[in-house]
Structure formats: structure tokens, C-alpha cells
Design an enzyme around this catalytic site. Structure first.
Site, PDB file in Angstrom:
ATOM      1  N   GLU A 110       0.850  -1.195   0.000  1.00  0.00           N
ATOM      2  CA  GLU A 110       0.000   0.000   0.000  1.00  0.00           C
ATOM      3  C   GLU A 110       0.881   1.239   0.000  1.00  0.00           C
ATOM      4  OE1 GLU A 110      -0.795  -2.355   2.443  1.00  0.00           O
ATOM      5  OE2 GLU A 110      -2.687  -3.102   1.600  1.00  0.00           O
ATOM      6  N   TYR A 122       7.881   2.733  -7.026  1.00  0.00           N
ATOM      7  CA  TYR A 122       7.149   1.490  -7.308  1.00  0.00           C
ATOM      8  C   TYR A 122       6.756   1.397  -8.785  1.00  0.00           C
ATOM      9  CZ  TYR A 122       6.999   1.340  -2.219  1.00  0.00           C
ATOM     10  OH  TYR A 122       7.350   1.332  -0.897  1.00  0.00           O
TER      11      TYR A 122
END
Ligand code: COA
Length: 153
Positions: A110, A122
């Protein structure tokens, strides 16, 4: 232990003796930090908890929870004075290699929508958005959603 492009930095497993330093670093990096107890519990639970060290100094850390062929990257952080030099990317690659060698096929995490450096990290590693978790994180005013991301290894 393995080397990263920043020559003097080494990765190694997080030890109980590192927890105080890791928790202090965490407090310097997050408005809503994990407690020392959260890190201690993670080490004791057998999660893959790693640190990056410059000599004896902890400058980054990561916590990966592996369950069969899935893993969840619960935390990854780099000391502010070391950010923007490729360490986050190297450490992420290191954790993904650990996951892969443990037989993991997909890694989840998350991230806050407001955390642009982490989202960029990411994205560059190939993570894709799977869902939005509404009001997942505490925030200074109310709650903030989480972007739920996944990477197939
Ligand atoms: C997210 C974090 C781990 C990145 O670590 P880092 O060592 O600075 O990252 P790197 O230098 O390896 O850079 C990785 C990518 O992020 C990007 N990035 C780094 N800092 C950035 C910034 N301030 N703004 C935008 N992008 C940024 C880099 O440009 C790079 O992308 P690129 O390859 O497209 O150039 C670091 O900012 C951090 O620890 N933040 C606080 C804790 C945190 O939020 N952790 C993530 C929780 S989900």
C-alpha cells in the site's frame, strides 16, 4: 550480505538490537510512524526484516511478510540524507530478489496517493495499481486512501 551501487552500503537482516535505531529513523520519516514494538513484533514473527548500513549506521530498512507464494511489503524507507541516490531502488530490488528466492509470485503493498517519491519508485519497478483502499491511513485531517499495488515476479 550484498553490496548496493552506493559502495559502502551493505544489506543485512534486521536484528533485535537494531530496533531502536530503526524506530528512530522511522520517526524522522513518517508523520504516523510505526512504533519500536511494531518492528520488534515483525522481527519476532519471522518477517523478512532487513537494514541497509553505512558502516555501523542503519540508513534504510524494509519489512516483507511472505505467505506461501504471496508477499506484502509492509515498510521500506531510506534516511532523508540518503534519499535520491538510488538506494530506495536498490533496496526494493534486494527485497524483490528475497521474495523471488522464497518462491513468491506476487508482491503487494500500500502507498499513500500523496507519496510521490514512493509512487515513482514502485512505478519504475513495475508495480501496478490493483485497487484503492478507502480511508486506509491516518492523516492530519481525517483519513487518506491507500493505493493497493501489486507486482508479479
Ligand atoms: C520512497 C523512498 C524509499 C525512495 O527512496 P530513494 O532512495 O530516495 O529512491 P531512489 O533514489 O532509489 O529513487 C527511486 C525513484 O524514486 C524517484 N524519487 C526519489 N525521490 C523523489 C522525489 N522527492 N520526488 C519524486 N520522485 C522521487 C526517483 O526519481 C526514482 O525514480 P526514477 O528512477 O524514475 O528517477 C524514500 O523517499 C523514503 O524513504 N521516503 C520516506 C518513507 C516512505 O515514504 N516509504 C514508502 C512507504 S510506501
Amino acid at each position: 550480505m550484498s553490496a548496493v551501487p552506493v559502495p559502502q552500503v551493505l544489506f543485512r537482516p534486521m536484528r533485535p538490537a537494531d530496533v531502536a535505531d530503526v524506530a528512530a529513523l522511522e520517526k524522522s520519516l513518517y508523520v504516523f510512524p510505526w512504533s519500536a514494538g511494531n518492528f520488534r513484533d515483525s522481527v519476532e514473527a519471522g518477517y523478512d526484516c532487513r537494514v541497509a548500513c553505512d558502516g555501523s549506521r542503519v540508513i534504510a530498512y524494509a519489512v516483507l511478510m511472505v505467505a506461501l507464494d504471496e508477499a506484502h511489503l509492509l515498510n521500506l524507507a531510506v534516511a532523508s540524507e540518503w534519499q535520491g541516490q538510488g538506494l530506495g531502488r536498490s533496496f526494493l530490488d534486494h527485497m524483490l530478489a528475497i521474495a523471488k528466492s522464497a518462491g513468491v509470485q506476487i508482491v503487494y503493498l500500500e502507498v499513500r496517493p500523496s507519496n510521490h517519491p514512493a509512487r515513482q519508485l514502485y512505478k519504475r519497478a513495475g508495480f501496478q495499481q490493483i485497487a484503492i483502499r478507502p480511508a486506509y491511513y491516518p492523516a492530519l485531517h481525517g483519513r487518506e486512501d491507500a493505493l493497493f499495488l501489486g507486482l508479479t515476479l
